[in-house]
Write a protein that holds these residues in place. Structure first.
Motif, short mmCIF file in Angstrom:
data_model
loop_
_atom_site.label_atom_id
_atom_site.label_comp_id
_atom_site.label_asym_id
_atom_site.label_seq_id
_atom_site.Cartn_x
_atom_site.Cartn_y
_atom_site.Cartn_z
N GLU A 46 0.82 -1.52 0.14
CA GLU A 46 0.39 -0.24 -0.52
C GLU A 46 0.47 1.02 0.05
O GLU A 46 0.60 2.22 -1.12
N LEU A 47 2.10 1.15 0.29
CA LEU A 47 2.86 2.21 0.65
C LEU A 47 3.60 2.51 -0.61
O LEU A 47 3.84 3.51 -1.08
N ILE A 48 4.40 1.63 -0.71
CA ILE A 48 4.86 1.38 -2.62
C ILE A 48 3.30 2.45 -4.09
O ILE A 48 4.35 2.78 -3.74
N ALA A 49 2.46 1.97 -3.64
CA ALA A 49 1.23 2.60 -4.13
C ALA A 49 1.09 3.92 -4.07
O ALA A 49 1.29 3.98 -5.36
N GLU A 50 0.82 4.30 -2.83
CA GLU A 50 0.61 5.84 -2.73
C GLU A 50 2.21 5.99 -3.03
O GLU A 50 1.26 7.32 -3.20
N ARG A 51 2.90 5.72 -3.03
CA ARG A 51 4.12 6.90 -3.32
C ARG A 51 4.44 6.87 -4.83
O ARG A 51 4.84 8.02 -5.41
N ARG A 52 3.82 5.80 -5.31
CA ARG A 52 4.24 5.59 -7.04
C ARG A 52 2.89 6.69 -7.96
O ARG A 52 3.31 7.73 -8.45
N GLU A 53 1.87 6.70 -6.61
CA GLU A 53 0.71 8.11 -7.43
C GLU A 53 1.40 8.99 -7.18
O GLU A 53 0.59 10.26 -7.47
N ALA A 54 1.94 9.27 -5.60
CA ALA A 54 2.79 10.38 -5.29
C ALA A 54 3.11 11.60 -6.69
O ALA A 54 2.91 12.19 -7.06
N ALA A 55 4.45 9.99 -7.08
CA ALA A 55 5.56 11.05 -7.74
C ALA A 55 4.54 10.93 -8.90
O ALA A 55 5.32 12.26 -10.04
N LYS A 56 3.83 10.68 -9.44
CA LYS A 56 3.15 10.56 -11.02
C LYS A 56 2.51 12.22 -11.25
O LYS A 56 2.33 12.97 -12.21
N HIS A 57 2.36 12.83 -9.72
CA HIS A 57 1.58 13.93 -9.85
C HIS A 57 2.59 15.51 -9.18
O HIS A 57 2.59 15.95 -8.96
#
Length: 88
Positions: free
Chosen positions: A76-87
């Motif tokens: 979950e943390l990795i997915a959140e970080r990847r999503e934040a990196a996209k923005h």
């Protein structure tokens, strides 16, 4: 819900020392040289004694109620970080 309570007595000796009864030491898994935590509850004038292991188990139990069954916090943390990196 019934609460199972054990009441034992212990005397306070010179220097404020209290010897924990064997039954309590066994229940808590306390051995010679172990460090224990004392928690004073001001409102109820209660003193709680616990081990570091007990405190950790209590914290884990508290956290578990907020975790989805079979969820991976790391994923979950990795997915959140990847999503934040996209923005960014």
């Amino acid at each position: 819900m019934a609460i199972n309570v054990t009441i034992l007595t212990a005397s306070v000796s010179q220097g404020g020392r209290i010897v924990l009864p064997l039954e309590i030491r066994q229940k808590l898994g306390i051995e010679v040289g172990d460090e224990v935590l004392l928690e004073w509850l001001e409102d109820s004038s209660e003193l709680r004694l616990m081990t570091h292991k007990m405190r950790l188990q209590k914290a884990k139990k508290l956290v578990q109620q907020y975790i989805k069954p079979k969820a991976s916090l790391v994923d979950e943390l990795i997915a959140e970080r990847r999503e934040a990196a996209k923005h960014e």
